[in-house]
Design an enzyme around this catalytic site. Structure first.
Site, PDB file in Angstrom:
ATOM      1  N   LYS A 161     -11.477 -28.783  74.468  1.00  0.00           N
ATOM      2  CA  LYS A 161     -12.664 -28.838  73.621  1.00  0.00           C
ATOM      3  C   LYS A 161     -12.398 -29.597  72.330  1.00  0.00           C
ATOM      4  CE  LYS A 161     -15.608 -25.275  75.437  1.00  0.00           C
ATOM      5  NZ  LYS A 161     -16.461 -24.107  75.136  1.00  0.00           N
ATOM      6  N   ARG A 216     -11.098 -20.110  81.161  1.00  0.00           N
ATOM      7  CA  ARG A 216     -11.870 -21.187  81.807  1.00  0.00           C
ATOM      8  C   ARG A 216     -11.165 -22.512  81.482  1.00  0.00           C
ATOM      9  NH1 ARG A 216     -16.427 -24.567  80.687  1.00  0.00           N
ATOM     10  NH2 ARG A 216     -17.895 -24.673  82.438  1.00  0.00           N
TER      11      ARG A 216
END
Length: 311
Positions: free
Chosen positions: A240, A274
């Site tokens: 991210k 995740r």
């Protein structure tokens, strides 16, 4: 950002879960002794990480089954990004995700989640074999909640401020962790009031979703405050922007930073990670679980005999 005391003694947090064992079809995950690895499959032409590499149907199916082979316990299949952009019609999103879910379910008993916030898509995904709806809106849609309640499906309730596909400039929080926790508690209570069982609820603080890098780092550092709410908690940190901004690295060079953040969250009580890079994440999880005493090493040889043979 508030400072919290440094913990001494045990350097990991074990959340007291209201329902440690969750049944996902034929699979049972015991979150008191297990960290589940969720693989990410985006069937979108503009996906955040792979830029559409798994947009074709067979490519998405192959990537899903390869993730299972690499050690994923769970496959998260999405057809519409959260990031700003035009809305994806429900029929188009369903056409993207449902055939993948159906093909993966026919081939494996892996846990499957549909990453969607549309009730029409959720209904079809569940009929095709999905065990979980991964809702990045935090279950704001009563119709989606009704589908989940009626089908007795699991749900991941994620924190976000804005509607998906919309722009939110300069998100601000007085205390991001406290406000995220309060939101999640409210939405869990809302879910239960609409008929969703507590034993089918997971939560996600939503790293980077309407949060800047400092917010996401704060959530990572204080993850135990989210995990301590009593529900299995997901950490979606893989590649991210907060990893990239921290390290000044592009998406393809963020694997090590993602693993560091994931392990930090796991030690803070995360029970689902995740991740894009499944094989690397599987190794990291196995080491954490072994250090926790939840799994045995693959073999024991070093300093186990009269001679110390190289491994």
């Amino acid at each position: 950002m508030e400072e919290t005391p440094v913990r001494t003694g045990s350097q990991h947090f074990l959340p007291r879960l209201l329902h440690p064992k969750h049944e996902f079809g034929q699979r049972i995950l015991d979150f008191e002794r297990q960290i589940a690895l969720m693989a990410i499959i985006n069937r979108t032409p503009d996906s955040f990480y792979d830029g559409g590499r798994t947009f074709a149907l067979q490519a998405a199916v192959d990537a899903s089954l390869r993730a299972v082979s690499d050690g994923a316990d769970w496959v998260d299949i999405g057809g519409a990004p959260f990031a700003p952009g035009p809305a994806i019609p429900a029929a188009e999103e369903a056409n993207r995700v449902v055939p993948v879910i159906q093909a993966v379910r026919e081939a494996s008993d892996v846990v499957i989640s549909a990453d969607t916030f549309l009730p029409e898509v959720a209904q079809q995904a569940i009929a095709a074999g999905a065990n979980v709806i991964n809702d990045t809106t935090g279950l704001r849609n009563r119709d989606l909640a009704a589908v989940i309640a009626e089908t007795r499906t699991h749900v991941i309730i994620t924190h976000s401020l804005a509607e998906p596909r919309t722009v939110l400039g300069r998100p601000t929080y007085a205390d991001v962790v406290t406000e995220v926790a309060e939101f999640l508690v409210r939405q869990v209570e809302h879910a239960v009031s609409l008929g969703i069982g507590e034993d089918r609820i997971l939560i996600d603080p939503g790293h980077d979703l309407n949060k800047n890098t400092l917010h996401s780092l704060e959530i990572t550092r204080r993850f135990s405050e989210i995990a301590g709410l009593g529900y299995p908690t997901l950490a979606a940190v893989s590649n991210k922007d907060f990893i990239g901004e921290t390290l000044n690295l592009p998406k393809k060079a963020r694997v090590e930073g993602s693993l560091a953040a994931a392990v930090m969250c796991a030690l803070g009580g995360a029970r689902v990670l995740r991740m894009h890079n499944v094989a690397a994440a599987r190794s990291a999880i196995n080491v954490v679980e072994a250090a926790m005493g939840w799994r045995q090493p693959a073999y024991l040889k070093h300093n186990m005999g009269d001679f110390n043979e190289p491994c």
